[in-house]
Design a protein around this motif. Structure first.
Motif, PDB file in Angstrom:
ATOM      1  N   ARG A   1       0.852  -1.189   0.000  1.00  0.00           N
ATOM      2  CA  ARG A   1       0.000   0.000   0.000  1.00  0.00           C
ATOM      3  C   ARG A   1       0.889   1.240   0.000  1.00  0.00           C
ATOM      4  O   ARG A   1       1.829   1.342   0.793  1.00  0.00           O
ATOM      5  CB  ARG A   1      -0.889  -0.009   1.245  1.00  0.00           C
TER       6      ARG A   1
ATOM      7  N   GLY B   1      -0.535   4.499   0.082  1.00  0.00           N
ATOM      8  CA  GLY B   1      -1.155   5.534   0.909  1.00  0.00           C
ATOM      9  C   GLY B   1      -2.598   5.746   0.518  1.00  0.00           C
ATOM     10  O   GLY B   1      -3.177   4.995  -0.268  1.00  0.00           O
ATOM     11  N   ASP B   2      -3.187   6.788   1.100  1.00  0.00           N
ATOM     12  CA  ASP B   2      -4.573   7.129   0.818  1.00  0.00           C
ATOM     13  C   ASP B   2      -4.636   8.113  -0.347  1.00  0.00           C
ATOM     14  O   ASP B   2      -3.672   8.807  -0.653  1.00  0.00           O
ATOM     15  CB  ASP B   2      -5.241   7.746   2.047  1.00  0.00           C
TER      16      ASP B   2
ATOM     17  N   ALA C   1     -11.558   8.947   2.547  1.00  0.00           N
ATOM     18  CA  ALA C   1     -11.126   7.768   3.296  1.00  0.00           C
ATOM     19  C   ALA C   1     -11.427   6.466   2.565  1.00  0.00           C
ATOM     20  O   ALA C   1     -10.853   5.429   2.873  1.00  0.00           O
ATOM     21  CB  ALA C   1     -11.796   7.765   4.666  1.00  0.00           C
ATOM     22  N   CYS C   2     -12.331   6.505   1.593  1.00  0.00           N
ATOM     23  CA  CYS C   2     -12.717   5.289   0.882  1.00  0.00           C
ATOM     24  C   CYS C   2     -11.791   4.994  -0.294  1.00  0.00           C
ATOM     25  O   CYS C   2     -12.068   4.090  -1.077  1.00  0.00           O
ATOM     26  CB  CYS C   2     -14.159   5.407   0.392  1.00  0.00           C
ATOM     27  N   SER C   3     -10.703   5.742  -0.447  1.00  0.00           N
ATOM     28  CA  SER C   3      -9.782   5.537  -1.556  1.00  0.00           C
ATOM     29  C   SER C   3      -8.385   5.233  -1.029  1.00  0.00           C
ATOM     30  O   SER C   3      -7.953   5.790  -0.024  1.00  0.00           O
ATOM     31  CB  SER C   3      -9.719   6.781  -2.452  1.00  0.00           C
ATOM     32  N   SER C   4      -7.684   4.342  -1.721  1.00  0.00           N
ATOM     33  CA  SER C   4      -6.310   4.033  -1.371  1.00  0.00           C
ATOM     34  C   SER C   4      -5.520   3.797  -2.645  1.00  0.00           C
ATOM     35  O   SER C   4      -6.084   3.519  -3.704  1.00  0.00           O
ATOM     36  CB  SER C   4      -6.241   2.801  -0.460  1.00  0.00           C
ATOM     37  N   VAL C   5      -4.194   3.913  -2.540  1.00  0.00           N
ATOM     38  CA  VAL C   5      -3.315   3.698  -3.684  1.00  0.00           C
ATOM     39  C   VAL C   5      -2.392   2.531  -3.371  1.00  0.00           C
ATOM     40  O   VAL C   5      -1.759   2.491  -2.313  1.00  0.00           O
ATOM     41  CB  VAL C   5      -2.489   4.957  -4.010  1.00  0.00           C
ATOM     42  N   LEU C   6      -2.325   1.579  -4.295  1.00  0.00           N
ATOM     43  CA  LEU C   6      -1.527   0.375  -4.123  1.00  0.00           C
ATOM     44  C   LEU C   6      -0.406   0.333  -5.151  1.00  0.00           C
ATOM     45  O   LEU C   6      -0.587   0.758  -6.294  1.00  0.00           O
ATOM     46  CB  LEU C   6      -2.403  -0.870  -4.292  1.00  0.00           C
TER      47      LEU C   6
ATOM     48  N   LYS D   1      -5.167   2.888  -8.046  1.00  0.00           N
ATOM     49  CA  LYS D   1      -6.067   3.580  -7.121  1.00  0.00           C
ATOM     50  C   LYS D   1      -7.338   2.755  -6.967  1.00  0.00           C
ATOM     51  O   LYS D   1      -8.013   2.448  -7.944  1.00  0.00           O
ATOM     52  CB  LYS D   1      -6.402   4.973  -7.652  1.00  0.00           C
ATOM     53  N   LYS D   2      -7.638   2.384  -5.733  1.00  0.00           N
ATOM     54  CA  LYS D   2      -8.832   1.595  -5.435  1.00  0.00           C
ATOM     55  C   LYS D   2      -9.833   2.483  -4.705  1.00  0.00           C
ATOM     56  O   LYS D   2      -9.503   3.106  -3.698  1.00  0.00           O
ATOM     57  CB  LYS D   2      -8.473   0.386  -4.565  1.00  0.00           C
TER      58      LYS D   2
END
Length: 283
Positions: free
Chosen positions: A34, A36-37, A41-46, A91-92
């Motif tokens: 991961r 970060g965001d 708050a419902c999004s994150s970057v992998l 990005k999720k």
């Protein structure tokens, strides 16, 4: 480019800190970690690495180098955006509502139109229908694939430099500023023009290159949209102010979005104020 739905989502639920595989349409990626965001708050970057099916070589052995197939074969992607080692940023987004789903679709529609070295390109995307774990309701998850830039954002770099009591040389500040202006000029050149609406150090990726100037890339088009808005009533002015309070960072928000007149024509100059504030933050 519209949004596409993928049926290959059985493995999506395993995506977390790393180790799982995720499909974005016909392309398979392994989650490394991961990063970060991203935004809400419902999004994150992998950080992900493309898994390319092994192919037989001329000597009969199997094997394929990352980038030799897969996403590299997709039409319309500039070769400079293909990773040599197969790593990308994914990005999720956990979609919270129908309104949120439309905002994600808008982000995809807008960012898919841009092709400029100082604007982060969207390489692939998928919106996937998933069932709620508890009540069985149908929700959505969105996956947006981008080139990865691991040096961090302008905010990250500036913070690290300040801790060391270091500052950008004037020439570097001007080079970064010029690149941001170039990217915005591209967005503003459309008919009708687009505004980014979120220009700030957190949304500028910086790549430090040997014996070359820093590369600055503007990212995050969640708030981007048509730049020109006609305000003809107090109700419309208040509606725009409310939208700006949710989508535009306070320190980089132009005056007309703080207190919008009841009779006003808002345009792409809102970005000029924000990029000016970004310039000031580097000095």
């Amino acid at each position: 480019m519209g949004c596409s739905f993928s049926g290959l989502n059985a493995l999506y639920d395993t995506v977390g800190g790393g180790g799982g595989d995720v499909w974005v349409n016909d392309y398979r990626f392994r989650v490394l970690r991961r990063l970060g965001d991203a935004g809400p708050a419902c999004s994150s970057v992998l950080l992900v690495k493309e898994v390319v099916a092994a192919a037989a070589s001329s000597d009969g052995t199997a094997g394929a180098e990352p980038g030799a197939a897969g996403i590299a074969r997709k039409k319309g992607i500039h070769p400079s955006h293909i990773s040599a080692d197969g790593t990308y940023a994914l990005k999720k987004v956990l979609v919270q509502s129908d309104q949120h789903l439309e905002l994600v679709r808008q982000e995809i529609r807008v960012s898919s139109q841009f092709s400029h070295p100082n604007l982060l390109p969207l390489l692939e995307h998928a919106i996937v229908a998933v069932k709620g774990v508890q009540d069985g309701s149908q929700n959505h998850e969105a996956y947006l694939l981008f080139p990865v830039h691991l040096d961090g954002t302008l905010q990250d770099v500036t913070k690290t430099m300040l801790e060391k009591k270091e500052f950008f040389p004037t020439i570097t500040v001007l080079q970064i500023f010029r690149q941001l202006c170039s990217g915005l000029k591209h967005m503003h050149s459309f008919d009708p023009p687009y505004a980014h609406n979120g220009v700030k150090p957190d949304n500028v990726l910086i790549t430090q290159r040997k014996e070359q100037s820093h590369l600055a890339i503007l990212m995050d088009f969640e708030s981007a949209g048509p730049a020109r808005k006609t305000i003809r009533s107090q109700a419309e002015a208040l509606q725009l102010q409310e939208w700006a309070s949710e989508h535009c960072s306070a320190h980089y928000r132009p005056p007309e979005l703080w207190e919008c007149p009841s009779y006003a024509d808002i345009d792409e100059r809102t970005d000029i104020w924000s990029v000016g504030c970004t310039l000031y933050s580097m000095m």
